[in-house]
Design an enzyme around this catalytic site. Sequence first.
Site, PDB file in Angstrom:
ATOM      1  N   ARG A   1      -0.283   6.707   7.463  1.00 26.81           N
ATOM      2  CA  ARG A   1      -0.094   6.789   6.008  1.00 26.81           C
ATOM      3  C   ARG A   1      -0.562   8.128   5.453  1.00 26.81           C
ATOM      4  O   ARG A   1      -0.063   8.616   4.455  1.00 26.81           O
ATOM      5  CB  ARG A   1      -0.883   5.678   5.296  1.00 26.81           C
ATOM      6  CG  ARG A   1      -0.350   4.284   5.517  1.00 26.81           C
ATOM      7  CD  ARG A   1      -1.028   3.329   4.534  1.00 26.81           C
ATOM      8  NE  ARG A   1      -0.845   1.922   4.883  1.00 26.81           N
ATOM      9  CZ  ARG A   1       0.226   1.193   4.575  1.00 26.81           C
ATOM     10  NH1 ARG A   1       1.221   1.735   3.928  1.00 26.81           N
ATOM     11  NH2 ARG A   1       0.306  -0.070   4.920  1.00 26.81           N
TER      12      ARG A   1
ATOM     13  N   ASP B   1      14.691  -0.172   1.669  1.00 22.81           N
ATOM     14  CA  ASP B   1      15.315  -0.394   2.964  1.00 22.81           C
ATOM     15  C   ASP B   1      16.393  -1.469   2.792  1.00 22.81           C
ATOM     16  O   ASP B   1      17.488  -1.157   2.312  1.00 22.81           O
ATOM     17  CB  ASP B   1      14.192  -0.805   3.934  1.00 22.81           C
ATOM     18  CG  ASP B   1      14.630  -0.897   5.376  1.00 22.81           C
ATOM     19  OD1 ASP B   1      15.348  -0.010   5.828  1.00 22.81           O
ATOM     20  OD2 ASP B   1      14.244  -1.858   6.062  1.00 22.81           O
TER      21      ASP B   1
ATOM     22  N   PHE C   1      13.105   5.126  11.435  1.00 22.89           N
ATOM     23  CA  PHE C   1      11.818   4.620  10.969  1.00 22.89           C
ATOM     24  C   PHE C   1      10.900   5.791  10.665  1.00 22.89           C
ATOM     25  O   PHE C   1      10.617   6.608  11.533  1.00 22.89           O
ATOM     26  CB  PHE C   1      11.177   3.678  11.989  1.00 22.89           C
ATOM     27  CG  PHE C   1      10.041   2.912  11.380  1.00 22.89           C
ATOM     28  CD1 PHE C   1      10.285   1.798  10.591  1.00 22.89           C
ATOM     29  CD2 PHE C   1       8.728   3.341  11.547  1.00 22.89           C
ATOM     30  CE1 PHE C   1       9.240   1.109   9.982  1.00 22.89           C
ATOM     31  CE2 PHE C   1       7.676   2.647  10.935  1.00 22.89           C
ATOM     32  CZ  PHE C   1       7.936   1.537  10.158  1.00 22.89           C
TER      33      PHE C   1
ATOM     34  N   GLU D   1       7.859   2.833  -5.803  1.00 23.43           N
ATOM     35  CA  GLU D   1       7.886   2.334  -4.416  1.00 23.43           C
ATOM     36  C   GLU D   1       8.045   3.508  -3.448  1.00 23.43           C
ATOM     37  O   GLU D   1       8.585   4.564  -3.805  1.00 23.43           O
ATOM     38  CB  GLU D   1       9.037   1.314  -4.299  1.00 23.43           C
ATOM     39  CG  GLU D   1       9.272   0.705  -2.940  1.00 23.43           C
ATOM     40  CD  GLU D   1       8.103  -0.083  -2.367  1.00 23.43           C
ATOM     41  OE1 GLU D   1       7.002   0.507  -2.243  1.00 23.43           O
ATOM     42  OE2 GLU D   1       8.308  -1.249  -1.986  1.00 23.43           O
ATOM     43  N   ASP D   2       7.576   3.317  -2.234  1.00 28.26           N
ATOM     44  CA  ASP D   2       7.687   4.359  -1.216  1.00 28.26           C
ATOM     45  C   ASP D   2       9.106   4.487  -0.678  1.00 28.26           C
ATOM     46  O   ASP D   2       9.654   5.578  -0.568  1.00 28.26           O
ATOM     47  CB  ASP D   2       6.690   4.120  -0.065  1.00 28.26           C
ATOM     48  CG  ASP D   2       6.740   2.691   0.477  1.00 28.26           C
ATOM     49  OD1 ASP D   2       7.574   1.882   0.024  1.00 28.26           O
ATOM     50  OD2 ASP D   2       5.935   2.379   1.377  1.00 28.26           O
TER      51      ASP D   2
ATOM     52  N   LYS E   1       0.812  -1.199   0.000  1.00 28.01           N
ATOM     53  CA  LYS E   1       0.000   0.000   0.000  1.00 28.01           C
ATOM     54  C   LYS E   1       0.853   1.259   0.000  1.00 28.01           C
ATOM     55  O   LYS E   1       0.396   2.338  -0.377  1.00 28.01           O
ATOM     56  CB  LYS E   1      -0.859   0.036   1.276  1.00 28.01           C
ATOM     57  CG  LYS E   1      -1.886  -1.042   1.389  1.00 28.01           C
ATOM     58  CD  LYS E   1      -2.550  -0.927   2.803  1.00 28.01           C
ATOM     59  CE  LYS E   1      -3.410  -2.102   3.073  1.00 28.01           C
ATOM     60  NZ  LYS E   1      -3.925  -2.081   4.459  1.00 28.01           N
TER      61      LYS E   1
HETATM   62  P1  IMP Z   1      12.901  -3.760   1.898  1.00 33.84           P
HETATM   63  O1  IMP Z   1      12.500  -5.028   1.221  1.00 33.84           O
HETATM   64  O2  IMP Z   1      13.600  -4.011   3.201  1.00 33.84           O
HETATM   65  O3  IMP Z   1      13.657  -2.801   1.028  1.00 33.84           O
HETATM   66  O4  IMP Z   1      11.572  -3.138   2.404  1.00 33.84           O
HETATM   67  C1  IMP Z   1      10.853  -2.193   1.824  1.00 33.84           C
HETATM   68  C2  IMP Z   1       9.529  -2.100   2.554  1.00 33.84           C
HETATM   69  O5  IMP Z   1       9.695  -2.068   3.984  1.00 33.84           O
HETATM   70  C3  IMP Z   1       8.879  -0.819   2.194  1.00 33.84           C
HETATM   71  O6  IMP Z   1       8.068  -0.955   1.055  1.00 33.84           O
HETATM   72  C4  IMP Z   1       8.084  -0.498   3.439  1.00 33.84           C
HETATM   73  O7  IMP Z   1       6.827  -1.122   3.380  1.00 33.84           O
HETATM   74  C5  IMP Z   1       8.864  -1.113   4.563  1.00 33.84           C
HETATM   75  N1  IMP Z   1       9.689  -0.092   5.254  1.00 33.84           N
HETATM   76  C6  IMP Z   1      11.036   0.004   5.252  1.00 33.84           C
HETATM   77  N2  IMP Z   1      11.461   1.047   5.980  1.00 33.84           N
HETATM   78  C7  IMP Z   1      10.343   1.647   6.434  1.00 33.84           C
HETATM   79  C8  IMP Z   1      10.123   2.827   7.245  1.00 33.84           C
HETATM   80  O8  IMP Z   1      11.041   3.535   7.686  1.00 33.84           O
HETATM   81  N3  IMP Z   1       8.828   3.123   7.501  1.00 33.84           N
HETATM   82  C9  IMP Z   1       7.777   2.389   7.042  1.00 33.84           C
HETATM   83  N4  IMP Z   1       7.947   1.298   6.282  1.00 33.84           N
HETATM   84  C10 IMP Z   1       9.218   0.930   5.981  1.00 33.84           C
HETATM   85 MG    MG Z   2       5.999  -1.043   1.117  1.00 31.52          MG
END
Ligand code: IMP
Ligand code: MG
Length: 180
Positions: free
Chosen positions: A169, A107, A156, A103-104, A46
Amino acid sequence: MDKSDFKYSLEVLIPQEELKKRLEELAAEITRDYKDKDVLFVGILKGAFVFMSDIVRRVDIPGARLDFMMVSSYGSGTVTSGNITIKKDLEMNVEGKHVIIVEDIVDSGFTLTYLKKYITNRNAASVKICTMLDKPDRRQVELVPDYCGFSIPDAFVVGYGLDYDEMFRQLPGVCILKIE
Ligand code: IMP
Ligand code: MG
């Protein structure tokens, strides 16, 4: 969670006005790079719903199409693992299309590494990544987004589509969440 005993504070990291300014720059870059191409934006639900909506309305590519996917990574809260499952698949055929994954935040990089491979394997003409936020210090696999709004420190964050336990959100800017 019982809301009444959830104590937290929010600190604005990127105000709405700065997000808007950066959106214009990103949209101009994408417009320049993809003009005349068969483009498909794939928003990752989302979290990317706000960014997706903001970026596609600023990019000027007639005939660009939109689709959405929803994925979840194993585990909850603030921890991600490499274990990704698709909760909502593509509806469109990506074959021959130039796909931009929207993508938002990046990470660990696991989610986008998985998605890039997944879409590439469906014979897209090209697959690039556009993220509003990047936390490069947290990376566990090598992944560099092609378009990135802001690199941020390891904190975070919530707002601008990003959640903590489905909350926050709707905040217009990006905020650092501190749980007390
Ligand atoms: P990745 O697979 O670890 O790169 O994760 C990416 C996903 O983790 C994002 O699409 C977010 O849903 C979640 N995420 C990572 N860091 C944050 C944060 O600081 N706040 C909220 N969601 C996060
Ligand atoms: Mg996400």
